[in-house]
Design a protein around this motif. Structure first.
Motif, short mmCIF file in Angstrom:
data_model
loop_
_atom_site.label_atom_id
_atom_site.label_comp_id
_atom_site.label_asym_id
_atom_site.label_seq_id
_atom_site.Cartn_x
_atom_site.Cartn_y
_atom_site.Cartn_z
N LEU A 450 0.83 -1.21 0.00
CA LEU A 450 0.00 0.00 0.00
C LEU A 450 0.86 1.26 0.00
N ALA A 451 1.93 1.24 0.78
CA ALA A 451 2.82 2.40 0.84
C ALA A 451 3.47 2.65 -0.52
N GLU A 452 3.80 1.57 -1.21
CA GLU A 452 4.39 1.70 -2.55
C GLU A 452 3.38 2.29 -3.53
N LEU A 453 2.12 1.95 -3.33
CA LEU A 453 1.06 2.44 -4.22
C LEU A 453 0.67 3.88 -3.91
N SER A 454 0.70 4.25 -2.65
CA SER A 454 0.16 5.54 -2.22
C SER A 454 0.98 6.71 -2.76
N ARG A 455 0.27 7.71 -3.25
CA ARG A 455 0.92 8.97 -3.64
C ARG A 455 0.36 10.11 -2.80
N ASN A 456 -0.18 9.74 -1.65
CA ASN A 456 -0.69 10.72 -0.70
C ASN A 456 0.28 10.77 0.48
N ILE A 457 0.81 11.95 0.77
CA ILE A 457 1.87 12.06 1.77
C ILE A 457 1.40 11.59 3.14
N ASP A 458 0.22 12.03 3.56
CA ASP A 458 -0.28 11.65 4.89
C ASP A 458 -0.50 10.15 4.99
N GLY A 467 4.25 0.25 9.21
CA GLY A 467 5.15 -0.79 8.72
C GLY A 467 6.36 -0.97 9.63
N GLU A 468 6.91 0.13 10.11
CA GLU A 468 8.06 0.04 11.01
C GLU A 468 7.69 -0.65 12.32
#
Length: 613
Positions: A450-458, A467-468
């Motif tokens: 999802l993080a790889e897909l997201s282009r929304n900063i928030d 994830g961390e």
């Protein structure tokens, strides 16, 4: 805990090499060779990063990096590692080939008897399972890519001979795995008044509408999908004619194994030996559907296409699988987001319709299919934001990011895990179960995707922090010493009340390896561009450029003097910042600030000098 893909992958490689290799040879233990799933997972811990991460490549010995070589000392030297991997892979292919030379896909010790007193027969251990088919697709593609790149690098006759034999065996296994995946796909049609129909209506309607209204909405929403199934699905499947009736409900996806009465695949140029009769019921499982989707997507990866890894038969099979891949994603994504208000997926935990089970694990598997679909299509910010919230809730409910309470039932997610009955397995001589213990690893994998897909900063910031936390939880669960040191899983390290202590799990170890490869891909992307910051950076650069031009109007004592050197440095940094402003506005902003400060210092110094005169 920050995810450091390179460092952590090297740690895993070092642990795998220490556990599984002795003087370059693959070490086989008591359970090795019994489960094709576990054996494939073990090899993929090495081969997947080696073929997906350029810095970890082993197929061109001259370019293998030093820290990689140090982590694989037990596998061999720079020139020995590729032949030793070929030997290990050949050993895997031989171990999982039947007497008739057909590939086997045994679930082995991953199968469990429903009755604790029942002892599984050899035939039951040898049953094929979708986990093995999917894992074999990934392993075979990684192997074929590895061999294709490595082959020009070696002239040793014995190595080239072993390489050719392995390539043939791998192609045979890949084709057989793809055929089995086709024959494991199913469409289950049922009446709205049946028990399963009532449960599906309850899940997607959430008791906010009448059953009739939900049924009508289902019929409208899935009309195009129903038409595609009727018109396009034929190879390896028999679809019930009742699907043409729009008053009937249906589910599609993968059963746990080859479906009973699934037709054999006969329209290939080269026939692959062995297409065993199936025994699985026509019941799609969201878990096995996710597993199948993960493997099938490797058939369309850039690496597979660039290296031309598929032959003509495999390309035909891949197209048929791609259709099922898309149908499954569209169906389950639509089910997860059914309705106009709260998503059914947001009503945790998910309830399965066919097996009458509910668990956060099933919510995670449905969310995983939704993630697949979001990657496939252009996801909206609303879809992403709501999916992020679901991941956060699952992490909390699964006690990945929150504290375990006394006698907390959430511990069952991790140890002993979630069990599912395998519908139709009683035809093998007794009912079987499948157990999933990889909730945390699967959660991390979907978070990173999802993080790889997201282009929304928030949204991406929330996902990275989540994830961390999930990775830290998993990293603490590594086995610290003894058998399998540095690998997974020791659930007791984070859940002291768990019944079972440490036990080596190639399933979780392989999933973590996948997560780290995905994290590397995430970090390789350009950072998300902030339009607001880009405008600020442009404003700063505009002012800096103007002041720099003004400063150039002043007389200079010498081009080689301190002022001349400072002006050349400023010009270089301004040019660099202008080149970054579109892709990395924050960096351009940071570069522009000291330039403005330096220009101001030069102006002040000049003003002070003028006053002294």
């Amino acid at each position: 805990m920050q995810i450091k893909p390179r460092q952590h992958l090297l740690d895993i490689w070092r642990a795998v090499a220490r556990h599984s290799f002795d003087d370059g040879k693959l070490v086989w233990e008591d359970t090795d060779g019994l489960s094709s799933v576990a054996d494939a997972e073990r090899l993929l811990c090495l081969l997947y990063p080696a073929t997906e991460v350029p810095a970890f490549r082993l197929d061109q010995p001259d370019t293998t990096e030093r820290d990689v070589l140090r982590s694989l000392e037990r596998v061999g030297s720079r020139l020995e590692i590729p032949p030793n991997l070929i030997t290990a892979l050949s050993q895997f292919m031989r171990s999982h080939t039947g007497p008739d030379d057909s590939p086997t896909f045994a679930g082995g010790h991953y199968f469990r008897a429903t009755d604790a007193q029942q002892k599984l027969t050899h035939e039951q251990y040898q049953l094929g399972v979708v986990d093995s088919y999917s894992m074999s697709v990934t392993l075979c593609l990684a192997t074929l890519g590895f061999l294709k790149v490595y082959e020009p690098s070696t002239t040793r006759p014995e190595v080239r001979k072993a390489l050719g034999e392995l390539r043939d065996a791998t192609n045979t296994r890949l084709t057989a795995a793809m055929i089995s995946l086709l024959r494991s796909f199913t469409v289950n049609v049922f009446d709205a008044e049946s028990e399963q129909g009532k449960r599906l209506i309850q899940v997607i309607g959430q008791e906010r509408q009448s059953d009739r209204a939900v049924l009508q909405q289902f019929s409208r929403r899935f009309r195009p999908l129903r038409a595609t199934i009727i018109e396009s699905l034929s190879r390896g499947i028999q679809v019930d004619e009742s699907i043409r009736d729009e008053s009937q409900l249906f589910e599609c996806g993968w059963a746990w194994g080859v479906v009973k009465d699934a037709p054999t695949i006969t329209d290939l140029d080269i026939q692959v030996p062995g297409q065993p009769d199936g025994i699985a019921d026509r019941l799609p499982y969201v878990y096995f559907t996710v597993i199948a989707l993960d493997g099938i997507q490797d058939l369309f990866s850039d690496r597979t296409l660039t290296l031309g890894l598929l032959d003509a038969d495999q390309q035909k099979l891949a197209e048929a699988l791609r259709l099922r891949w898309e149908l499954s994603q569209q169906y389950w994504s639509a089910i997860a987001r059914f309705g106009s208000e709260r998503w059914p997926l947001e009503d945790l935990p998910w309830q399965t319709t066919g097996l009458r089970l509910e668990s956060e694990y099933f919510s995670l598997t449905v969310a995983a299919i939704l993630v697949h679909d979001l990657v496939r299509r252009k996801a909206t910010d609303d879809d992403l934001t709501r999916t992020v919230a679901i991941m956060e809730r699952l992490a909390d409910r699964g006690r990945v990011t929150s504290r375990m309470t006394r006698n907390d039932p959430a511990i069952e997610l991790h140890n002993p895990g979630v069990t599912m009955p395998l519908a139709g397995s009683e035809r093998s001589g007794g009912p079987l179960q499948w157990r999933m213990t990889d909730f945390s690893a699967q959660l991390l994998k979907r978070i990173i995707q999802l993080a790889e897909l997201s282009r929304n900063i928030d949204a991406q910031d929330r996902l990275l922090r989540l994830g961390e936390q999930a990775f830290e939880h998993l990293w603490y669960r590594r086995i610290e010493d003894g058998e399998g040191a540095g690998l997974w899983d020791n659930a007791r390290a984070v859940y002291p009340d768990t019944r079972v202590g440490r036990r080596l799990s190639w399933s979780i170890t392989e999933r973590v390896t996948e997560c780290l490869v995905a994290a590397r891909n995430l970090y390789e992307q350009q950072p998300i561009r902030s339009p607001e910051l880009a405008q600020l950076a442009r404003d700063l650069l505009s002012e800096a450029t103007h002041l720099f031009g003004k400063e150039q109007m002043e007389a200079s004592a010498s081009a080689d003097g301190s002022r001349g050197r400072a002006m050349r440095s400023i010009e270089s940094r301004l040019d660099h910042a202008r080149g970054l402003v579109d892709d990395r506005p924050a960096t351009a902003f940071a570069l522009a600030l000291p330039v403005l400060q330096e220009l101001d210092t030069l102006a002040q110094a000049r003003g002070a000098a003028a006053q002294e005169v």
